[in-house]
Design a protein around this motif. Structure first.
Motif: not given
Length: 132
Positions: A44-45, A50-52, A65-77, A107-113
Motif C-alpha cells: 500500500e504505497l 517516504l522511502i528510506v 534497485q541499486a539506483a533507488l538504494l543510492r537515492l534513498c539515503t535520505t527519505p524521498l517520496s 516505507a513510512r507515511a509522511p508526517i502530517v502537521r
C-alpha cells in the motif's frame, strides 16, 4: 576595393534541410523486466509515502534497485523516486514492493502537521514554563 562577399550555403528561397532528431522512446519491454509479472500483491504505497534505504545494494541487485538504494539515503517520496528514475508509478510500486519484502528499504507515511495544536499539550507547556 570591396570586401569579399560571403556566399550562402542554401539559396534564400530554400530553408536548410532538417535532420531527424532522435526521440526518446519508452521501452515497454524494459518496464516489464523492472516490474515483473503483474499479479503479485503490491504494498500500500501512496505518492507521498517516504522511502528510506535500510541496506546497501547487494551485488545481485538490478540497476534500478541499486539506483533507488543510492537515492534513498535520505527519505524521498515515491513520486520523487518515480521522477528521478523515469519510471511510471505502477512500475515503481512493484519495484518497491519487491524491495520492501527483501528488507532493503523501509516505507513510512509522511508526517502530517495538525492545523491546530492539541490543547492539553499547550496547557502542559504553559504550566511547565510557569514553574520555571
Amino acid at each position: 576595393m570591396t570586401p569579399p562577399q560571403r556566399q550562402r550555403r542554401y539559396p534564400k528561397g530554400q530553408p536548410p534541410p532538417r535532420l531527424p532528431q532522435p526521440r526518446q522512446k519508452k521501452n515497454p519491454e524494459r518496464l516489464f523486466v523492472v516490474a515483473g509479472k503483474d499479479g503479485a500483491e503490491r504494498a500500500e504505497l501512496d505518492l507521498v509515502t517516504l522511502i528510506v534505504a535500510s541496506a546497501d545494494p547487494p551485488p545481485s541487485a538490478a540497476p534500478e534497485q541499486a539506483a533507488l538504494l543510492r537515492l534513498c539515503t535520505t527519505p524521498l517520496s515515491v513520486a520523487e523516486l518515480s521522477a528521478y528514475l523515469s519510471l511510471p508509478f505502477s512500475a515503481m510500486t512493484v519495484l518497491l514492493t519487491d524491495m520492501l519484502t527483501a528488507d532493503l528499504v523501509t516505507a513510512r507515511a509522511p508526517i502530517v502537521r495538525q492545523a491546530v495544536a492539541d490543547r492539553s499539550l499547550l496547557e502542559a507547556v504553559m504550566h511547565g514554563l510557569q514553574r520555571l
